[in-house]
Write a protein that holds these residues in place. Structure first.
Motif, PDB file in Angstrom:
ATOM      1  N   VAL A 285      25.926  35.033  49.099  1.00 24.30           N
ATOM      2  CA  VAL A 285      24.821  35.947  48.721  1.00 24.30           C
ATOM      3  C   VAL A 285      24.645  37.012  49.800  1.00 24.30           C
ATOM      4  CG1 VAL A 285      22.316  36.073  48.394  1.00 24.30           C
ATOM      5  CG2 VAL A 285      23.640  34.293  47.250  1.00 24.30           C
ATOM      6  N   ALA A 286      24.749  36.478  51.069  1.00 28.34           N
ATOM      7  CA  ALA A 286      24.555  37.408  52.197  1.00 28.34           C
ATOM      8  C   ALA A 286      25.631  38.475  52.208  1.00 28.34           C
ATOM      9  CB  ALA A 286      24.577  36.603  53.498  1.00 28.34           C
ATOM     10  N   VAL A 287      26.881  38.026  52.004  1.00 28.95           N
ATOM     11  CA  VAL A 287      28.011  38.972  52.017  1.00 28.95           C
ATOM     12  C   VAL A 287      27.847  39.991  50.894  1.00 28.95           C
ATOM     13  CG1 VAL A 287      30.468  39.168  51.593  1.00 28.95           C
ATOM     14  CG2 VAL A 287      29.615  37.434  53.158  1.00 28.95           C
ATOM     15  N   ARG A 288      27.549  39.422  49.751  1.00 29.73           N
ATOM     16  CA  ARG A 288      27.389  40.319  48.599  1.00 29.73           C
ATOM     17  C   ARG A 288      26.234  41.315  48.841  1.00 29.73           C
ATOM     18  NH1 ARG A 288      29.627  39.785  43.668  1.00 29.73           N
ATOM     19  NH2 ARG A 288      30.367  37.750  44.247  1.00 29.73           N
ATOM     20  N   THR A 289      25.190  40.722  49.365  1.00 24.83           N
ATOM     21  CA  THR A 289      24.021  41.579  49.627  1.00 24.83           C
ATOM     22  C   THR A 289      24.354  42.653  50.659  1.00 24.83           C
ATOM     23  OG1 THR A 289      22.655  39.662  49.206  1.00 24.83           O
ATOM     24  CG2 THR A 289      21.575  41.534  50.273  1.00 24.83           C
ATOM     25  N   GLN A 290      25.118  42.114  51.708  1.00 23.53           N
ATOM     26  CA  GLN A 290      25.521  43.030  52.776  1.00 23.53           C
ATOM     27  C   GLN A 290      26.395  44.151  52.225  1.00 23.53           C
ATOM     28  OE1 GLN A 290      28.268  41.388  55.463  1.00 23.53           O
ATOM     29  NE2 GLN A 290      27.958  42.906  57.050  1.00 23.53           N
ATOM     30  N   SER A 291      27.356  43.743  51.399  1.00 27.48           N
ATOM     31  CA  SER A 291      28.285  44.719  50.848  1.00 27.48           C
ATOM     32  C   SER A 291      27.568  45.709  49.952  1.00 27.48           C
ATOM     33  CB  SER A 291      29.378  43.999  50.062  1.00 27.48           C
ATOM     34  OG  SER A 291      30.087  43.184  50.917  1.00 27.48           O
ATOM     35  N   GLU A 292      26.712  45.090  49.164  1.00 25.76           N
ATOM     36  CA  GLU A 292      25.964  45.975  48.252  1.00 25.76           C
ATOM     37  C   GLU A 292      25.091  46.942  49.060  1.00 25.76           C
ATOM     38  OE1 GLU A 292      23.824  43.458  45.613  1.00 25.76           O
ATOM     39  OE2 GLU A 292      25.600  43.017  44.372  1.00 25.76           O
ATOM     40  N   PHE A 293      24.529  46.325  50.134  1.00 26.22           N
ATOM     41  CA  PHE A 293      23.675  47.155  50.982  1.00 26.22           C
ATOM     42  C   PHE A 293      24.480  48.294  51.602  1.00 26.22           C
ATOM     43  CE2 PHE A 293      22.194  47.897  55.330  1.00 26.22           C
ATOM     44  CZ  PHE A 293      20.964  48.466  55.082  1.00 26.22           C
ATOM     45  N   LEU A 294      25.660  47.866  52.122  1.00 23.80           N
ATOM     46  CA  LEU A 294      26.518  48.848  52.779  1.00 23.80           C
ATOM     47  C   LEU A 294      26.965  49.906  51.781  1.00 23.80           C
ATOM     48  CD1 LEU A 294      28.716  46.621  55.094  1.00 23.80           C
ATOM     49  CD2 LEU A 294      27.049  48.334  55.804  1.00 23.80           C
ATOM     50  N   ALA A 295      27.344  49.462  50.600  1.00 28.61           N
ATOM     51  CA  ALA A 295      27.792  50.421  49.569  1.00 28.61           C
ATOM     52  C   ALA A 295      26.666  51.391  49.225  1.00 28.61           C
ATOM     53  CB  ALA A 295      28.231  49.657  48.333  1.00 28.61           C
ATOM     54  N   ASN A 296      25.528  50.810  49.056  1.00 24.04           N
ATOM     55  CA  ASN A 296      24.377  51.666  48.702  1.00 24.04           C
ATOM     56  C   ASN A 296      24.044  52.622  49.823  1.00 24.04           C
ATOM     57  OD1 ASN A 296      24.123  50.510  46.204  1.00 24.04           O
ATOM     58  ND2 ASN A 296      22.720  48.892  46.921  1.00 24.04           N
ATOM     59  N   SER A 298      25.997  53.568  52.249  1.00 21.56           N
ATOM     60  CA  SER A 298      27.076  54.547  52.414  1.00 21.56           C
ATOM     61  C   SER A 298      26.940  55.654  51.384  1.00 21.56           C
ATOM     62  CB  SER A 298      28.423  53.858  52.265  1.00 21.56           C
ATOM     63  OG  SER A 298      28.565  52.889  53.234  1.00 21.56           O
ATOM     64  N   HIS A 299      26.679  55.240  50.176  1.00 21.81           N
ATOM     65  CA  HIS A 299      26.510  56.222  49.105  1.00 21.81           C
ATOM     66  C   HIS A 299      25.326  57.144  49.399  1.00 21.81           C
ATOM     67  CE1 HIS A 299      26.899  57.903  45.143  1.00 21.81           C
ATOM     68  NE2 HIS A 299      25.566  57.727  44.942  1.00 21.81           N
ATOM     69  N   GLU A 300      24.271  56.488  49.850  1.00 20.77           N
ATOM     70  CA  GLU A 300      23.061  57.268  50.119  1.00 20.77           C
ATOM     71  C   GLU A 300      23.270  58.173  51.312  1.00 20.77           C
ATOM     72  OE1 GLU A 300      20.386  57.461  48.239  1.00 20.77           O
ATOM     73  OE2 GLU A 300      21.348  56.026  46.858  1.00 20.77           O
ATOM     74  N   LEU A 301      24.123  57.727  52.262  1.00 22.34           N
ATOM     75  CA  LEU A 301      24.378  58.564  53.432  1.00 22.34           C
ATOM     76  C   LEU A 301      25.338  59.701  53.112  1.00 22.34           C
ATOM     77  CD1 LEU A 301      24.792  55.885  56.255  1.00 22.34           C
ATOM     78  CD2 LEU A 301      22.938  57.512  56.035  1.00 22.34           C
ATOM     79  N   ASN A 339      32.468  65.463  59.430  1.00 20.87           N
ATOM     80  CA  ASN A 339      33.672  64.930  58.752  1.00 20.87           C
ATOM     81  C   ASN A 339      34.002  63.508  59.233  1.00 20.87           C
ATOM     82  OD1 ASN A 339      34.671  66.653  56.753  1.00 20.87           O
ATOM     83  ND2 ASN A 339      35.361  68.127  58.294  1.00 20.87           N
ATOM     84  N   ARG A 340      33.918  63.368  60.566  1.00 22.10           N
ATOM     85  CA  ARG A 340      34.197  62.020  61.104  1.00 22.10           C
ATOM     86  C   ARG A 340      33.197  60.991  60.598  1.00 22.10           C
ATOM     87  NH1 ARG A 340      35.242  64.561  66.063  1.00 22.10           N
ATOM     88  NH2 ARG A 340      33.311  63.789  66.970  1.00 22.10           N
ATOM     89  N   LEU A 341      32.001  61.433  60.563  1.00 22.77           N
ATOM     90  CA  LEU A 341      30.961  60.548  60.038  1.00 22.77           C
ATOM     91  C   LEU A 341      31.201  60.196  58.588  1.00 22.77           C
ATOM     92  CD1 LEU A 341      28.294  59.129  60.704  1.00 22.77           C
ATOM     93  CD2 LEU A 341      27.084  61.217  60.003  1.00 22.77           C
ATOM     94  N   LEU A 342      31.655  61.213  57.847  1.00 20.99           N
ATOM     95  CA  LEU A 342      31.961  60.978  56.422  1.00 20.99           C
ATOM     96  C   LEU A 342      33.123  59.973  56.288  1.00 20.99           C
ATOM     97  CD1 LEU A 342      31.317  61.716  53.496  1.00 20.99           C
ATOM     98  CD2 LEU A 342      32.993  63.575  53.677  1.00 20.99           C
ATOM     99  N   THR A 343      34.103  60.212  57.137  1.00 21.78           N
ATOM    100  CA  THR A 343      35.258  59.292  57.101  1.00 21.78           C
ATOM    101  C   THR A 343      34.799  57.855  57.381  1.00 21.78           C
ATOM    102  OG1 THR A 343      36.644  61.065  57.923  1.00 21.78           O
ATOM    103  CG2 THR A 343      37.525  58.830  58.102  1.00 21.78           C
ATOM    104  N   LEU A 344      33.957  57.727  58.399  1.00 26.70           N
ATOM    105  CA  LEU A 344      33.447  56.389  58.732  1.00 26.70           C
ATOM    106  C   LEU A 344      32.680  55.770  57.575  1.00 26.70           C
ATOM    107  CD1 LEU A 344      32.896  54.131  60.808  1.00 26.70           C
ATOM    108  CD2 LEU A 344      30.921  55.454  61.579  1.00 26.70           C
TER     109      LEU A 344
END
Lengths: 530, 313
Positions: A285-296, A298-301, A339-344
């Motif tokens: 759950v944590a991983v999924r949550t983490q990933s989802e969090f990160l995806a969200n 990242s998308h939001e960033l 750009n670097r930030l975007l790449t990250l």
């Protein structure tokens, strides 16, 4: 006998009885034979000696008969000799070997008579199977003084008067031998029976406790219960029963302890399983949550960052038009950082997708040379930047690969960009090797290499050798982790071999025809083009 | 102190004394000779026989008696040298060993033999054979009714006939002697004799003749048949009494020894015609069982005079 004794169908008692019967029978037979033979031999010697003495006595008794030639005297001597049990016949001969008186069963061989009567003392003339014929000379001797000092001369005269002959039957010896043999055998049989009876009683006393013990053991074996044996019987059986009972007691105690341990173990395993399941679920759950969090995240960033970058780009264009080149330079620096930030962010997004299981393969038929050409076009400027020589070794023939082109290219770009980045004025080479089922991409460089202790963790997230590398060469530390993820998604693999200051070799192996592990998207080369 | 009555008496005394001294001196010189006795070193019980003989010799002989026990290792040369060294001038031989040794001696010493069944013509000595006359005397004492004695001799014993006949005559007994050439004829003669003998008047004498008294063949038959006929049998050989003969005479060894010493003395006195003498003895040996069977009852006086009886208790 040996087979019989080894036969498991026979009980110990029966085998022992059979062995004893055989031994006693053999003993009886041997002892009977030996004793009969000895008796025959010794009786024969005794009878022979007696017969010679009888003949000698007969010769003395016959002196009168030969002196007087009296039939009465002869009859007297013959009657005396015939009185002996084994004497069956007798005869008195003159010194001319003429038979004077014969009585009983005796048949002298006239042809051999001269030889028979030539001995100066009693001899066995004939030793037949059933009888002896014994001859003895009849000698008349003059009287002697018992003490020679009272005699004027020592001369002693002897006068041969004739001969006697007796026939002595051996039937008594034969009968004695037969009787002895029969008695010995009979006694042996009686003794054997007595021994068997006693042995039977004795063995029963010995074996019954063994049988009881055996039955107890079998009952324990069949039932699995801890049955205890009754302690009885001889000392050895007593000891066995005691040992068996001790073993049973030990087994019982061990089983009890085992049961207790098992029970506690089961409880513990259950508890642990529950804990692990909970931990696993929590982690998932944590991983999924983490990933989802990160995806969200990242998308939001990425969205505002792209907006920022777009406005910076617009500002740069306006400043260029206005000739404000100093500001342009500053803004370009900002754009570069963006750009670097975007790449990250993209990398984090990719990795998060991967770990969240949201990355999908898009398999397309991709010409190998085209893939490499596109990749080379991207990477060559990077190689030139660090004064590196980029060399690509392509196979002569092209090949159409069924792969996820984007991911494959991303892997190659990651590997090649790392090679270019960590190599200064060196060589970066890409070898492509087409094999039957796979295609191998080998990226080698002459750069700084990787320390041996870091090789194992080089594909982990945010791993870049050590901190100094990051500071010196930059980067996110996610490229290799993502590359490994992508390679494994395509049923491929990445391996590294390197030595510090010796350069590195990364080898990507992919199937020529990647198949789906799961239900993934199947694209086409045309789609990619569009 | 003597009290002489007269010079004549005194003279007679001195003459008598002188004569006695001369006689005594001559006697002492005559018996001063050394007598050697050669005898076998016999084991018991035979040793006793020779001891008794030697005792008799010593008892009778006045001179010195030296003993020479003989064994198988005795060498005649050594013996002769020893006799010479010892100054032996007369010899008595006892037993066959002494007799044989004496035959090899070359000296001219007087020689007398004993402890052997000597017969006339075999030198001077005392034979082991008892005197027939003494046997006849004993026969008459035990059975006074016996008038005739029968005996059988072989040719080797013919020398006995005149002596025995003379003795029988002196004892008023008729002695009938038969001669047999061999054992078979001896046996036949005995058979005939036993058939015709009268047990009340006749007796049978077993003489010192090996053929006539063959112990293995004749003696058993003879004794058995005589027993059955209750005929008196007496013997010159004492051992026959033990087997069933009525009586015999056991040698008186001491007496024989004394007689041997006398004979040596006689030879030293150069007497002639001494020859062989029979053993003189009154040591009666009697078989009481036979005597009882024959109905002969011994008086207490007779029993006291018996030297040995058979069967022994």
């Amino acid at each position: 006998m040996n087979q019989m004794i080894n036969n498991k169908n026979y009980s110990f008692r029966r085998q022992l009885m059979i062995f004893l019967i055989a031994a006693i029978a053999l003993l009886s037979l041997v002892s009977s034979t030996v004793s009969s033979w000895i008796a025959l031999h010794q009786s024969g010697q005794v009878l022979e000696k007696n017969a010679l003495q009888i003949a000698d006595h007969f010769s003395k008794q016959s002196v009168l008969a030969l002196l007087t030639r009296s039939e009465d005297n002869a009859e007297s001597a013959l009657s005396q000799v015939m009185g002996f049990a084994d004497v069956t016949g007798g005869a008195i001969f003159a010194d001319t070997q003429q038979a004077l008186f014969v009585k009983g069963e005796i048949q002298p061989d006239q042809a051999k008579l001269a030889d028979w009567l030539s001995s100066p003392k009693p001899i066995i003339a004939v030793d037949a199977r059933d009888y002896w014929i014994i001859t003895s000379p009849v000698i008349l001797e003059d009287d002697r003084e018992t003490f020679t000092e009272f005699a004027l001369s020592q001369t002693h005269t002897q006068q041969l008067l004739g001969f006697v002959m007796i026939q002595v039957s051996k039937s008594s010896i034969v009968q004695l031998t037969q009787q002895l043999f029969s008695y010995t055998i009979g006694i042996g049989i009686v003794f054997a029976l007595l021994c068997l009876w006693l042995l039977n009683i004795g063995l029963r006393r010995i074996i019954d406790p063994i049988r009881a013990l055996s039955a107890t053991m079998k009952a324990a074996q069949d039932s699995g219960a801890h049955t205890y044996a009754e302690i009885s019987g001889p000392q050895e059986v007593h000891s066995i029963a005691q040992s068996y009972n001790a073993m049973m007691a030990a087994l019982e105690a061990q089983e009890k302890r085992l049961k207790e341990l098992n029970t506690s173990l089961e409880s513990e395993v259950e508890i642990r399983t529950k804990e692990l399941t909970h931990a696993r679920d929590t982690a998932l759950v944590a991983v999924r949550t983490q990933s989802e969090f990160l995806a969200n995240i990242s998308h939001e960033l990425r969205t505002p960052l792209q907006a920022v970058m777009g406005y910076i780009d617009l500002v740069v264009e306006e400043l260029n038009e206005q000739g404000m080149y100093d500001q342009v330079s500053d803004l370009e620096a900002s754009l570069s950082a963006a750009n670097r930030l975007l790449t990250l962010i993209n990398s984090i997004l990719d990795l998060a997708k991967c770990e969240a299981g949201k990355t999908e393969l898009v398999l397309t038929e991709t010409p190998l040379k085209r893939l490499i050409k596109e990749t080379e076009a991207i990477i060559r400027p990077l190689a030139v930047r660090n004064s590196n020589t980029l060399t690509i070794h392509l196979p002569d023939s092209d090949s159409i690969l069924l792969i996820d082109k984007e991911k494959t290219q991303q892997i190659l770009l990651n590997l090649l960009s790392n090679a270019c980045k960590f190599t200064k004025a060196g060589t970066v080479e890409l070898h492509i090797d087409l094999q039957d089922e796979t295609v191998k991409f080998a990226v080698s460089d002459t750069g700084v290499g990787i320390a041996a202790d870091k090789l194992e963790s080089i594909f982990d997230k945010f791993s870049q050798g050590d901190g100094s590398v990051k500071r010196r060469y930059g980067g996110t530390g996610l490229g290799l982790a993502i590359s490994k993820h992508f390679a494994e998604m395509m049923n491929g693999s990445i391996h590294v071999s390197s030595a510090q200051e010796q350069g590195s070799l990364f080898t990507l192996t992919l199937p020529k025809q990647v198949t789906f592990k799961n239900s993934l998207t199947m694209g086409s080369s045309e789609d990619q083009k569009g | 102190m003597l009290n002489w009555k007269s010079p004549k008496e005194q003279c007679r005394y001195w003459i008598a004394s002188t004569l006695l001294w001369v006689v005594a001196f001559s006697a002492s010189t005559a018996t001063a000779s050394v007598l050697g006795v050669l005898y076998p070193d016999a084991p018991p019980p035979y040793r006793q026989v020779f001891s008794q003989l030697i005792d008799g010799i010593r008892d009778q002989y006045l001179g010195m008696v030296k003993l020479y026990p003989l064994d198988t290792s005795t060498d005649s040369t050594t013996l002769q040298a020893q006799l010479r060294n010892d100054g032996v001038d007369a010899i008595i031989t006892l037993g066959r060993s002494g007799y044989t040794q004496a035959e090899q001696l070359t000296s001219e010493r007087p020689l007398v033999s004993g402890a052997l069944p000597l017969i006339p013509g075999q030198g001077t000595g005392v034979s082991l054979i008892p005197d027939p006359e003494e046997l006849f005397v004993q026969l008459k004492r035990l059975s006074p009714n016996i008038q005739q004695v029968h005996t059988i001799l072989s040719e080797q014993s013919r020398w006995l006939e005149p002596i025995a006949q003379a003795a029988a005559t002196r004892q008023r007994i008729k002695l009938t002697i038969y001669y047999a050439s061999d054992i078979a004829s001896t046996l036949a003669l005995y058979k005939r004799l036993l058939t015709h003998a009268d047990r009340l008047r006749d007796a049978l004498w077993l003489p010192p003749d090996r053929q006539a008294t063959n112990e293995s063949v004749i003696l058993p038959i003879l004794l058995q048949e005589a027993w059955e006929k209750r005929l008196i049998i007496f013997a010159s050989k004492p051992s026959f009494v033990r087997r069933g003969a009525l009586f015999s005479l056991f040698p008186d060894n001491e007496r024989t020894g004394r007689r041997l010493a006398e004979l040596v003395g006689s030879l030293q006195q150069e007497e002639e015609n001494l020859g062989i003498e029979f053993s003189k003895s009154d040591k009666l040996v009697i078989n009481q069982r036979t005597a009882a069977h024959l109905g002969i009852k011994l008086t207490p006086a007779q029993l006291r005079s018996v030297y040995r009886t058979y069967p022994q208790p």
